[in-house]
Design an enzyme around this catalytic site. Structure first.
Site, short mmCIF file in Angstrom:
data_model
loop_
_atom_site.label_atom_id
_atom_site.label_comp_id
_atom_site.label_asym_id
_atom_site.label_seq_id
_atom_site.Cartn_x
_atom_site.Cartn_y
_atom_site.Cartn_z
N HIS A 305 -33.35 -45.48 4.90
CA HIS A 305 -32.53 -44.51 4.20
C HIS A 305 -31.07 -44.92 4.31
CE1 HIS A 305 -30.90 -40.68 2.84
NE2 HIS A 305 -32.09 -40.50 2.30
N ASP A 362 -40.40 -39.51 1.70
CA ASP A 362 -41.49 -39.91 0.79
C ASP A 362 -42.70 -40.48 1.51
OD1 ASP A 362 -40.12 -39.24 -1.57
OD2 ASP A 362 -38.93 -41.07 -1.45
N1 CMC Z 1 -38.63 -52.32 4.22
C1 CMC Z 1 -38.12 -53.49 4.67
N2 CMC Z 1 -36.81 -53.72 4.83
C2 CMC Z 1 -35.96 -52.76 4.50
C3 CMC Z 1 -36.41 -51.51 4.03
C4 CMC Z 1 -37.80 -51.31 3.90
N3 CMC Z 1 -38.28 -50.16 3.44
N4 CMC Z 1 -35.35 -50.72 3.79
C5 CMC Z 1 -34.26 -51.44 4.08
N5 CMC Z 1 -34.64 -52.67 4.53
C6 CMC Z 1 -33.75 -53.73 4.99
C7 CMC Z 1 -33.02 -54.34 3.81
O1 CMC Z 1 -33.73 -55.43 3.27
C8 CMC Z 1 -31.71 -54.75 4.44
O2 CMC Z 1 -31.94 -55.96 5.14
P1 CMC Z 1 -30.74 -57.03 5.26
O3 CMC Z 1 -29.67 -56.37 6.07
O4 CMC Z 1 -31.39 -58.17 6.00
O5 CMC Z 1 -30.32 -57.36 3.88
C9 CMC Z 1 -31.46 -53.68 5.49
O6 CMC Z 1 -32.75 -53.14 5.81
C10 CMC Z 1 -30.56 -52.56 5.00
O7 CMC Z 1 -31.16 -51.99 3.85
P2 CMC Z 1 -30.44 -51.74 2.47
O8 CMC Z 1 -31.42 -51.95 1.37
O9 CMC Z 1 -29.16 -52.50 2.42
O10 CMC Z 1 -30.14 -50.20 2.63
P3 CMC Z 1 -29.76 -49.22 1.49
O11 CMC Z 1 -29.04 -48.12 2.15
O12 CMC Z 1 -29.07 -49.94 0.39
O13 CMC Z 1 -31.16 -48.73 0.89
C11 CMC Z 1 -33.22 -47.60 0.66
C12 CMC Z 1 -31.82 -47.58 1.30
C13 CMC Z 1 -33.87 -46.25 0.88
C14 CMC Z 1 -33.07 -47.82 -0.85
C15 CMC Z 1 -34.05 -48.72 1.28
O14 CMC Z 1 -34.23 -48.46 2.66
C16 CMC Z 1 -35.38 -48.89 0.60
O15 CMC Z 1 -35.45 -49.61 -0.40
N6 CMC Z 1 -36.48 -48.24 1.09
C17 CMC Z 1 -37.76 -48.28 0.42
C18 CMC Z 1 -37.76 -47.32 -0.77
C19 CMC Z 1 -37.80 -45.86 -0.34
O16 CMC Z 1 -38.57 -45.47 0.53
N7 CMC Z 1 -36.96 -45.05 -0.99
C20 CMC Z 1 -36.90 -43.59 -0.73
C21 CMC Z 1 -35.62 -43.20 -0.07
S1 CMC Z 1 -35.62 -41.56 0.62
C22 CMC Z 1 -35.80 -40.47 -0.69
C23 CMC Z 1 -34.84 -40.64 -1.80
O17 CMC Z 1 -33.65 -40.87 -1.62
O18 CMC Z 1 -35.30 -40.52 -2.93
#
Ligand code: CMC
Length: 428
Positions: A305, A362
């Site tokens: 998140h 989720d």
């Molecule tokens: N699985 C594997 N690695 C992950 C995941 C995951 N679910 N989430 C984040 N990471 C890694 C990401 O690759 C990054 O790695 P690095 O620093 O090596 O590049 C690091 O953790 C930081 O993540 P980010 O993508 O830069 O973080 P963000 O704040 O931009 O994204 C997120 C947040 C929710 C989009 C992301 O965690 C994600 O894609 N999760 C899976 C999709 C998901 O469950 N979404 C629902 C979110 S909660 C409800 C809502 O808001 O709708």
């Protein structure tokens, strides 16, 4: 403490005001920076940018706190119902008995959609994604209410009531279309959640009584999804609303933003991922490894998140509810066991620990929706039903704020500098 920040640039120094919120969050107000210095700030994806002051929802991602208008989510989940929570979000306080009754009966009177809207559904194929239908029908409804009389405040208020009243009807019709069953009109003798379940699952040929366990859990899920401050869809709603577009238009945009797999669409993806793991014999470790690998684009859906870096309080409540609901409904779902195993494997893995990745809202919600009989492609629609009062509260807050300007970020241009127009016959 000084209430200004000093920013030293290579060629100048500037003082900028510091703003402090009621929970002690601090921000440097850079709104005059360009005018004073010629510089802008750059923050792709708004990782560190506050776009507004808001009095609706407070989140402390480090401590796992979520409060609507100051009231902890755990308290609302236990004691409130969805319409009362919607009132709280939209009007800033809990309603008294008279206010709640008035609000509820106003919503009851607007649950039907124009008969002509039903014909819009004929244009969609049976397998059309319900989020696409939801967005299209909400947007189309704006054309049915384009000549509303009254002040902007009165029209805004009526639109919000109509949206809250009609979204369950629109969503249920999308489901009925996909299964080829007749649309079921709303029954205003039923409460909000019962009514939705009846429109989804009843048939004209049979009497239908909503299972009280389903009503209770639906209420809980809707409350947990009701607002989450400046997430992608809410920021989209605010941005569209800031242009002076109708609330129909801003909510349509919010629905579209929510549909993405990184946002609300994740609840569908989680179940599809769990089903895939099940079909491969339950090998959770393989998926943990895939999520860690830089080569694979795979992410553990329902994990991570932008704001929560400890735990997601909504996920905590949903996980407990999941066990309880499945037990009360006498359902055993092997996907729940896989989800728990996957969570356990991820939470002890150094990758997830270091990156502070925890199950989000989720991760477990889909297992409950499945047990309720909601089809997987409708999970994100359920999220939209829950998030609607939050979107409406933000649209209202923005419209009532006299200082609101059209949202318009700047950019750093990185394209070609001044270029020549070459006539077609001279181009290589
Ligand atoms: N699985 C594997 N690695 C992950 C995941 C995951 N679910 N989430 C984040 N990471 C890694 C990401 O690759 C990054 O790695 P690095 O620093 O090596 O590049 C690091 O953790 C930081 O993540 P980010 O993508 O830069 O973080 P963000 O704040 O931009 O994204 C997120 C947040 C929710 C989009 C992301 O965690 C994600 O894609 N999760 C899976 C999709 C998901 O469950 N979404 C629902 C979110 S909660 C409800 C809502 O808001 O709708």
């Amino acid at each position: 403490m000084a209430n200004t920040a000093e920013l030293k640039l290579s060629d100048q120094t500037v003082q900028l005001p510091i703003v402090e919120g009621s929970e002690g969050e601090k921000a440097v107000d850079i709104s005059t920076l360009r005018q004073k210095t010629g510089y802008i700030t750059l923050d792709p994806a708004y990782v560190n940018t506050g776009a507004c002051n808001s009095a609706i929802t407070f989140i402390d991602g480090e401590k796992g706190i979520l409060r609507y208008r100051g009231i902890p989510i755990e308290v609302l989940a236990e004691r409130s119902n969805f319409l009362e929570t919607s009132y709280l979000l939209m009007y800033g306080k809990l309603p008294n008995a008279v206010e709640l009754e008035k609000f509820t009966s106003r919503i009851r009177r607007h649950t039907m959609v124009h008969e002509d809207i039903k014909r819009f559904y004929d244009g969609f194929s049976r397998d059309a994604h319900p989020m696409a239908i939801l967005a299209s029908v909400v947007c189309s409804l704006s054309a049915f209410y384009q000549n509303e009389k009254g002040t902007p405040e009165e029209v805004g208020e009526l639109t919000r009531i109509r949206l809250l009243a009609k979204l369950p009807t629109i969503a249920a019709y999308a489901y009925k279309k996909s299964v080829g069953q007749p649309f079921i009109y709303p029954d205003n003798n039923r409460n909000y959640c019962e009514n939705f379940l009846a429109m989804m699952f009843s048939l004209p040929a049979e009497k239908y009584e909503a299972d009280p366990v389903l009503v209770e859990v639906l209420n809980l899920l809707l409350i947990l999804h009701a607002d989450h401050e400046q997430n992608c869809s809410t920021s989209t709603v605010r941005m569209v609303q800031s242009s002076g577009a109708t609330t129909w238009a801003s909510i349509t945009a919010g629905i579209c933003a929510l549909s993405g797999p990184l946002h609300g669409g994740a609840n569908q993806e989680v179940i599809e991922m769990l089903e895939q793991i099940q079909n491969e014999g339950g090998k959770v470790q393989k998926y943990v490894e895939m999520a860690k690998s830089k080569e694979s684009k795979f992410k553990l859906m329902g994990f991570g998140h932008r704001v929560y870096k400890n735990f997601d309080p909504r996920a905590k409540i949903i996980k407990i509810a999941c066990d309880k609901v499945l037990k009360r409904m006498n359902v055993s779902d092997p996907l729940l066991d896989i989800a728990k195993e996957l969570e356990e494997a991820a939470l002890k893995d150094s990758y997830f620990i270091e990156k502070k990745l925890y199950p989000n809202v989720d991760f477990y919600s889909g297992i409950i929706y499945r047990a309720m009989g909601i089809p997987v492609n409708t999970f994100t629609v359920m999220f939209a039903l829950g998030r609607l009062p939050g979107w409406l509260a933000h649209a209202k807050e923005l419209s009532e704020d006299k200082s609101t300007k059209i949202s318009r970020p700047r950019q750093i241009y990185v394209g070609p500098t001044l270029a020549e127009y070459i006539p077609l016959n001279e181009r290589k």
